[in-house]
Design an enzyme around this catalytic site. Structure first.
Site, short mmCIF file in Angstrom:
data_model
loop_
_atom_site.label_atom_id
_atom_site.label_comp_id
_atom_site.label_asym_id
_atom_site.label_seq_id
_atom_site.Cartn_x
_atom_site.Cartn_y
_atom_site.Cartn_z
N CYS A 72 51.96 30.19 55.45
CA CYS A 72 52.25 31.45 54.77
C CYS A 72 53.32 32.19 55.55
O CYS A 72 53.20 32.37 56.76
CB CYS A 72 50.98 32.28 54.69
SG CYS A 72 51.30 33.94 54.08
N CYS A 78 51.20 40.51 57.89
CA CYS A 78 50.20 41.28 57.16
C CYS A 78 48.87 41.33 57.90
O CYS A 78 48.13 42.29 57.76
CB CYS A 78 50.05 40.77 55.72
SG CYS A 78 48.68 39.68 55.40
N GLN A 283 31.75 41.15 44.13
CA GLN A 283 32.17 40.31 45.25
C GLN A 283 33.49 39.62 44.92
O GLN A 283 33.67 39.17 43.79
CB GLN A 283 31.10 39.26 45.54
CG GLN A 283 29.76 39.84 45.97
CD GLN A 283 29.70 40.19 47.45
OE1 GLN A 283 30.66 39.99 48.20
NE2 GLN A 283 28.58 40.73 47.87
N GLU A 333 20.94 51.75 44.89
CA GLU A 333 22.37 51.72 45.24
C GLU A 333 22.90 53.16 45.21
O GLU A 333 22.50 53.94 44.35
CB GLU A 333 23.11 50.83 44.21
CG GLU A 333 24.58 51.06 44.02
CD GLU A 333 25.43 50.72 45.24
OE1 GLU A 333 25.20 49.70 45.90
OE2 GLU A 333 26.34 51.53 45.53
N CYS A 409 27.62 41.45 56.10
CA CYS A 409 29.03 41.12 56.31
C CYS A 409 29.44 41.54 57.72
O CYS A 409 30.63 41.52 58.04
CB CYS A 409 29.91 41.77 55.25
SG CYS A 409 29.69 43.54 55.15
#
Ligand SMILES: C[S@@+](CC[C@H](N)C(=O)[O-])C[C@H]1O[C@@H](n2cnc3c(N)ncnc32)[C@H](O)[C@@H]1O
Length: 452
Positions: A72, A78, A283, A333, A409
């Site tokens: 890339c 980035c 997701q 939530e 995560c």
């Protein structure tokens, strides 16, 4: 004493949480992006602090066998794919070791990852493209990704982790903007129109949703742009315009108008259908999401008789995915719109045994336990990066479900919360699922069983 701008040849002795290589000089760690454990590199010191320093590679004297050609052109700039220079299998080994070390350290004993879920083809996996549009230093309209930790836009015509069709649509919007001389948003003068392009794909349904974030109520040549896009790409089912005229880093403004279609697309996870609106959380790697949820359901060991809590449920995906094998679902939530989506998703899938509540888990859960005497056999937790609030964990220690399946995560906050739950729970299984290949991000699923 280490000094800025001095050059050294160092051995890379480890890789840190963000994939950066670590060397030791003068007794302090030096963090060196793009270097790999086992390499010998010549570096220049960029910054020295009291406990650590930062350096950059000038030359690689001895290459790791795991180093691969970067495929890339913009990866270095980035910073999104911070592991792009490492072969895929080794990035997985790095993530596994990092999770094992973090959890073992928190629990004070050796913990091993039992299951590793890699991606078969770790390319073009995202279902959401989100590119800023702005003005370059030489005054041109540009579209792409922000350079790491800056607001400089790196022009991006191809990104290895984006969906190819989304990239193509983004390129077409950019060409239209240039052709028709549409003024793009200028962060300095706060003028112009388009400031972000967001494209979402239902990978199973092939439905596409485009959201144009604009600084002005009306995008110049708006109708023409809609006609151009929908005739060139018939899979575009809806186009939204989000108005954000604030001088802010926040991407979306408060007002969204649908300028084409019904305002949503659908996608499937397993055999369940989900409605996705411009503001819904969904997701970003659906191929791996199915595998992640399947692992979570496997760990939950459901028989159809269980009442479950789906905490931090977003649009209800985990509970709904598991719904064929549960008696009752309670989802909580914080975002009210996501709860509306969760209720709608339950309806679409003909699920009648679910209730969803809007609010913070740490407030709503204790309230439900107290006022409605709710309890659960199995609890799914999938909190944001900061992990669970103590009140939420204390409430679980009061409810004492037989099993907790914790999806995370962020291994650091996961490890902290596992330590807290250890009083009543044994950590039985740990899996990692690579949701974000070639980035340093790592998704973990764990299964905790009630002691005795
Ligand atoms: C990692 S996402 C998981 C969402 C969902 N389980 C999924 O797989 O799509 C975490 C969710 O927690 C929500 N959230 C953050 N803080 C919260 C809180 N204190 N109480 C309830 N939900 C919260 C976020 O809005 C987000 O939807």
């Amino acid at each position: 004493m280490l000094k800025k701008n001095e050059e050294y040849v160092v051995n890379i002795i480890d890789n840190g949480f963000q994939g950066e290589g670590i060397a030791k000089l003068d007794g302090i760690p030096v963090f060196i992006p793009n270097s790999i454990k086992g390499e010998v590199v010549k570096i220049k010191i960029l910054k020295v602090l009291s406990s650590h320093a930062f350096g950059k590679i000038i030359e690689i004297t001895q290459k790791s066998t795991h180093r691969k050609e970067e495929d890339c052109e913009t990866a270095r700039l980035c910073g999104g794919c911070s592991l792009r220079h490492i072969d895929y299998d080794f990035t997985i080994d790095m993530k596994k070791i990092s999770v094992e070390n973090t959890v073992s350290k928190a629990l004070g004993r050796k913990v091993e990852v039992d299951s590793v879920i890699k991606m078969e083809s770790p390319y073009n996996y995202r279902n959401k493209l989100q590119y800023p549009v702005g003005v370059s230093e030489d005054g041109r309209a540009v579209m792409g990704v922000y350079a790491a930790r800056t607001h400089k836009i790196i022009e991006t015509k191809e990104c290895k982790i984006q969906d190819k069709r989304s990239q193509d649509i983004a390129n077409s919007i950019y060409e239209f903007v240039i052709d028709k001389n549409i003024p793009v948003y200028n962060e300095q003068t706060l003028t112009g129109s388009i400031r972000h392009i967001i494209i979402r794909e239902g990978k199973k349904t092939n439905e596409t949703m485009v959201t144009l974030v604009t600084n002005m109520q009306d995008i110049p040549k708006e109708k023409e742009l809609v006609e151009f896009l929908t005739s060139k790409y018939p899979d575009i089912k809806t186009i939204a315009k989000n108005i954000n005229n604030k001088n802010t880093n926040v991407i979306l403004g408060d007002k969204t108008e649908i300028i084409y279609g019904d305002g949503y697309i659908y996608d499937f996870l397993g055999n369940k259908k989900f409605k996705i609106s411009p503001l819904s959380f969904y997701q970003v790697n659906p191929v791996q999401t199915e595998k992640l949820y399947s692992k979570a359901v496997e760990y939950a060991n459901l028989t159809g008789k269980e009442t479950i809590f789906d905490l931090y449920c977003g649009i209800g995906t985990i509970g709904i995915f598991a719904s064929d094998n549960v008696k009752k679902i309670y989802g909580i939530e914080t975002i009210p719109e996501a709860i509306e989506d969760a209720k709608e998703n339950a309806k679409i899938n003909n699920i009648k045994n679910s209730e969803f509540f809007a609010g913070d888990v740490e407030k709503v859960l204790p309230e439900l336990v107290k006022t409605r005497n709710l309890s659960a056999d199995v609890v799914f937790i999938d909190p944001p990066r900061k992990g669970c609030d103590k009140v939420a964990l204390d409430t679980l220690l009061q409810v004492l479900p037989s099993r907790i399946v914790y999806v995370s995560c962020n291994p650091a906050t996961l490890a902290r919360d596992l330590k807290y739950l250890e009083e009543q729970y044994n950590l039985e299984k740990v899996a990692i699922c690579d949701m974000f290949p070639f980035t340093h991000h790592c998704e973990v699923v764990t299964c905790l069983e009630l002691k005795n």
